[in-house]
Design an enzyme around this catalytic site. Structure first.
Site, mmCIF file in Angstrom:
data_model
loop_
_atom_site.group_PDB
_atom_site.id
_atom_site.type_symbol
_atom_site.label_atom_id
_atom_site.label_comp_id
_atom_site.label_asym_id
_atom_site.label_seq_id
_atom_site.Cartn_x
_atom_site.Cartn_y
_atom_site.Cartn_z
ATOM 1 N N GLU A 250 0.848 -1.194 0.000
ATOM 2 C CA GLU A 250 0.000 0.000 0.000
ATOM 3 C C GLU A 250 0.882 1.243 0.000
ATOM 4 O O GLU A 250 0.675 2.158 -0.780
ATOM 5 C CB GLU A 250 -0.938 0.004 1.225
ATOM 6 C CG GLU A 250 -1.831 1.240 1.256
ATOM 7 C CD GLU A 250 -2.892 1.226 2.348
ATOM 8 O OE1 GLU A 250 -3.253 0.148 2.845
ATOM 9 O OE2 GLU A 250 -3.377 2.323 2.697
ATOM 10 N N ARG A 328 -7.434 2.609 13.453
ATOM 11 C CA ARG A 328 -8.320 1.461 13.233
ATOM 12 C C ARG A 328 -8.298 0.506 14.445
ATOM 13 O O ARG A 328 -9.282 -0.174 14.725
ATOM 14 C CB ARG A 328 -7.981 0.718 11.928
ATOM 15 C CG ARG A 328 -9.127 -0.169 11.452
ATOM 16 C CD ARG A 328 -8.844 -0.846 10.118
ATOM 17 N NE ARG A 328 -9.390 -0.129 8.978
ATOM 18 C CZ ARG A 328 -10.657 -0.180 8.566
ATOM 19 N NH1 ARG A 328 -11.547 -0.906 9.218
ATOM 20 N NH2 ARG A 328 -11.042 0.493 7.511
ATOM 21 N N GLU A 730 -10.467 -8.434 4.255
ATOM 22 C CA GLU A 730 -9.810 -8.431 5.563
ATOM 23 C C GLU A 730 -10.581 -9.119 6.682
ATOM 24 O O GLU A 730 -9.976 -9.795 7.517
ATOM 25 C CB GLU A 730 -9.495 -6.994 5.981
ATOM 26 C CG GLU A 730 -8.519 -6.313 5.062
ATOM 27 C CD GLU A 730 -8.398 -4.835 5.392
ATOM 28 O OE1 GLU A 730 -9.338 -4.076 5.106
ATOM 29 O OE2 GLU A 730 -7.367 -4.448 5.930
HETATM 30 N N1 LUZ Z 1 -5.604 1.561 4.440
HETATM 31 C C1 LUZ Z 1 -5.859 2.850 4.688
HETATM 32 C C2 LUZ Z 1 -6.338 0.596 4.986
HETATM 33 O O1 LUZ Z 1 -5.149 3.721 4.186
HETATM 34 N N2 LUZ Z 1 -6.883 3.182 5.475
HETATM 35 C C3 LUZ Z 1 -7.677 2.266 6.062
HETATM 36 O O2 LUZ Z 1 -8.605 2.611 6.765
HETATM 37 C C4 LUZ Z 1 -7.386 0.916 5.820
HETATM 38 N N3 LUZ Z 1 -8.112 -0.044 6.392
HETATM 39 C C5 LUZ Z 1 -7.818 -1.308 6.165
HETATM 40 C C6 LUZ Z 1 -6.773 -1.615 5.331
HETATM 41 N N4 LUZ Z 1 -6.047 -0.673 4.743
HETATM 42 MO MO1 MOS Z 2 -4.613 -2.947 3.258
HETATM 43 S S1 MOS Z 2 -4.027 -3.603 5.054
HETATM 44 O O1 MOS Z 2 -3.503 -2.496 2.212
HETATM 45 O O2 MOS Z 2 -6.165 -3.187 2.896
#
Ligand code: LUZ
Ligand code: MOS
Length: 780
Positions: A250, A328, A730
């Protein structure tokens, strides 16, 4: 996982929207996967003369760089050039949320594996050899490897945050039971099969095209532009697919793409940078380890009246996504329970580990492990089965979460009741008891694990997407979105949407590569939201095109547009098939000069969040489910097996049952791995010891549960989910948390002196210690 069941009467109850959706569809990527034809970054056709790069990184976790001597490395035949921070024309900065992370170290290093330079050569082999010739002198500074040490030293990434509901302090005074304790959950290596990598190709006028293994093409584009000091439109990022991401790409796919682009920019030649496994493991961040403490208070009738927790997140040496991950954790701190008085706080602690990052669940699992630990502790102390407390506190419609969102369409009790009834929990428990009564060398343990996971990026502005849909003049269709295919099957879902709207075969739909020139300013493929966001945009674009086509057909057939439908590649008038075919309709539209391209934008409605109050409605909806996990522990060896995992899961109305089941199974295995066997180890010097697959154990075919049964809960689905098919990437990972407690219950069955511990993963070593510990003779 040798046995699967899926409830097929789901299909017969479908609403009109998804009536024609082929739920049984296979992941369309499987055809090229099994032939080995699927393309990844390492498969790009490289330009003649392409250079290959290797990253030179820090071999100390914290220190001042006294000197670096590149002369021998530079002199090696075949080495083209070595790039450092001095070669950066723009900013030496790659931090996404906080600007605290240089691309290359300048005067200090902050973690073992921190990039210092990029060695570019004719071959990777030469570059690697040159790396061994670099001489560096680092004056060591004190090293922090744990969150607690960091907190004690006031080493924080950003201000701690807390969510509060009711008055926990006051409520504790009224509780019949109050328990406190500490927990630890370790990090987790993403172990995507495809390591990080990028290929940068200079084009004319200083433009650069980058093929990247990233979940976030826009993040790559933006960061390259920032580091090179050029406009974003000069950078094109293209992604065909990833060999896995799990959150590890990400944010952390970016530096390698930036490095390759920097070298391509200077050399005016293509540069390929693919990390090998060792480099990837050492240089990249992982799931955040958490050190937490909790306090839970209950009434006599087992209602949880108050809950407090403090989460210390080991963020590593830079912010990366840690503040968002921490947030989160707070959102999921009470899992699927209603607790009227809550006080939870999280601190992102700065340490000398590689910056930890997004990992499937994104801080949610860490929060949920703690509340499950608190409940298990309370049950143990009171002397009742854990599930009685779990069941007594499940969330209901109109309950409020600590962050202010009112729970609606809640499936917590529904999935719980369905799981305990369908799988006959009493019989399962009796089996375990009987087995334990008649076996001394093996013991079984059972645990239930309810889940509740919020769907949407918690950062509200990120919840948007676009789709660009072309119908070509032969009737075939090309779709571009921001969705990155990483094995989760999102491309297949996009195809299904278009095939459904136009009622044409899926073979007529192509999903294009994810490319920043076709779909711009995108959020990463993450947060389980990719199919929802990009699917909704695709649906919107397709519906606009369909409306246009209906008008064309109506004019030609001299009826009204409302009378027209498209079905199986034919135009229907009032449900009667005409002779007018899909391809003829498209030709007609071309002759009439009707636009056969549409670009649609979707932004999730309803969601908002006020960080100054820590209240709002951040999630489009929640996903629920309940798992029952049974484990058998070998009491001579401390090893264990999972006999079965039985799940009732809230898919909404699954649009692709095979793909969604695959996501549940994969997430479950990954969750079990995190909780029971994957043990990240850094030594006190901040050096990664679990730096290979010989020292880092992930679940294999022998360690996944012998039986996995997943049944969909009967539900109406949710309007904000694509075609009512809920996000699935997830949430099921957190079923794996049940594995920890199932094993612990087996240990309890063997050793009545066993003192509960909440220190994940529950490795066989820990199991063995637990089996034979005796609190009367040892210290705790
Ligand atoms: N990535 C993000 C995530 O940038 N914001 C989120 O809230 C998130 N939640 C789950 C997985 N990736
Ligand atoms: Mo994410 S933890 O890249 O949905």
């Amino acid at each position: 996982m040798h046995k699967h069941k899926s409830n097929n009467n789901l299909g017969s109850k479908l609403d009109a929207v998804s009536m024609s959706i082929k739920q049984s569809i296979k992941n369309m990527d499987s055809y090229t996967h099994v032939r080995g034809e699927s393309l990844y970054v390492d498969d790009v056709n490289v330009r003649q003369g392409t250079f290959h790069a290797v990253v030179f990184d820090s071999s100390k976790a914290h220190g001042k760089i006294k000197s670096i001597d590149y002369s021998e490395a530079q002199a090696l035949e075949g080495v083209e050039r070595i790039f450092t921070y001095k070669d950066i024309p723009g900013e030496n900065e790659i931090g996404g949320i906080i600007k605290d992370e240089p691309l290359f170290a300048e005067r200090e290093v902050h973690f073992w594996g921190m990039p210092i330079a990029l060695i570019v050569a004719e071959s990777e082999f030469i570059a690697r050899k040159a790396r061994g010739l670099v001489k560096i002198d680092i004056e060591e500074l004190p090293i922090i490897t744990t969150a607690k040490q960091a907190k004690e030293n006031d080493s924080l990434i950003t201000k701690p945050r807390s969510f509060s509901l009711g008055d926990a302090e006051k409520a504790f005074a009224d509780c019949d039971y109050v328990f406190e304790g500490e927990t630890f959950s370790n990090g987790q290596e993403h172990l995507y099969i495809e390591a990080q990598g990028a290929y940068a190709e200079p084009l004319e006028n200083g433009n650069i095209k980058i093929t990247s293994s990233t979940q976030g093409p826009t993040a790559v584009q933006k960061t390259v532009a920032q580091v090179l000091g050029i406009a974003m439109h000069k950078i094109e990022v293209d992604v065909t697919r990833l060999g896995g991401g799990f959150g590890g790409k990400e944010d952390q796919a970016t530096p390698w793409a930036v490095m390759a682009a920097l070298a391509a920019y200077h050399l005016n030649q293509s540069v390929k940078l693919i990390l090998n496994r060792h480099d990837d493991l050492r240089m990249t961040g992982k799931r955040h380890p958490y050190e937490s403490s909790y306090k839970i208070g209950l009434s006599k009738d087992l209602k949880i009246l108050a809950y407090e927790a403090e989460f210390l997140q080991n963020a590593g040496a830079a912010a990366d996504l840690s503040p968002a991950v921490a947030e989160r954790t707070l959102f999921h701190a009470t899992n699927s329970y209603y607790i009227p008085n809550v006080e939870v706080a999280v601190a992102s602690c700065k340490t000398n580990l590689p910056p930890n990052t997004a990992f499937r669940g994104f801080g949610g699992p860490q929060g949920m492990f703690v509340i499950e630990a608190a409940i298990a502790k309370a049950a143990h102390e009171i002397g009742i089965p854990t599930r009685r407390i779990q069941e007594a506190n499940l969330l209901d419609d109109n309950d409020v979460f600590s962050y202010g969102q009112i729970a609606t369409k809640v499936e917590a009790k529904n999935t719980w009741k369905s799981a305990t009834a369908t799988f006959n929990i009493a019989a399962l428990e009796k089996e375990v008891e009987d087995f334990n009564a008649s076996n001394s060398a093996f013991k079984k343990g059972l645990a239930l694990m309810p889940i509740c996971f919020g769907i949407s990026f918690t950062n509200t502005p990120m919840n948007h997407a676009r789709a660009l849909v072309h119908i070509y003049l032969d009737g075939s269709i090309g779709i571009s979105t921001a969705a990155v295919e990483m094995g989760q099957g999102v491309n297949t879902k996009m195809m299904q949407i278009a095939a459904d709207v136009f009622s044409i075969p899926i073979e007529k739909i192509k999903i294009e590569t994810t490319n920043t020139t076709r779909v711009a300013n995108t959020s990463p493929s993450a947060a389980s939201s990719t199919a929802d966001l990009n699917g909704k945009a695709t649906l919107k674009a397709c519906k606009v095109l369909l409306k246009r086509l209906k008008t064309v057909a109506a004019t030609y057939l001299k009826v009204t547009a409302e009378q027209i439908t498209l079905k199986d590649e034919f135009v229907y008038i009032e449900d009667k098939k005409s002779k007018f075919e899909w391809t003829q309709l498209i030709s007609m539209a071309m002759l009439e000069r009707v636009a056969l391209t549409e670009n649609a934008h979707y932004a999730t409605p309803e969601i908002h969040f006020d960080k100054t109050k820590e209240k709002g409605h951040p999630f489009a909806y929640h996903v629920y489910g309940t798992a029952i996990i049974t484990a058998t522990v070998d009491c001579m060896r401390g090893t264990y097996e999972f006999d079965s995992v039985k799940i009732v899961h809230d898919y909404g109305k699954s649009m692709s049952e095979g793909i969604d089941l695959g996501q549940v199974e994969g997430a479950l295995a990954q969750g079990i791995g995190w909780m029971t066997m994957e043990e990240i180890a850094y030594n006190d010097e901040g050096r990664l010891l679990s730096n290979a697959l010989s020292t880092y154990k992930i679940p294999d075919i022998f360690s996944v549960p012998k039986e996995v049964e997943v049944i969909p809960v009967e539900t109406q689905g949710h309007e904000l989910a694509i075609l009512k098919s809920k996000a699935v990437g997830e949430p099921p990972l957190m079923y794996g948390i049940g594995a920890y407690f199932a094993i612990q219950n087996a240990i309890k069955a063997f050793n009545s002196n066993y003192d509960l511990k909440f220190h994940a993963p529950m490795t066989p070593e820990k199991v063995l210690m637990g089996l034979y510990e005796n609190p009367n003779t040892s210290q705790h």
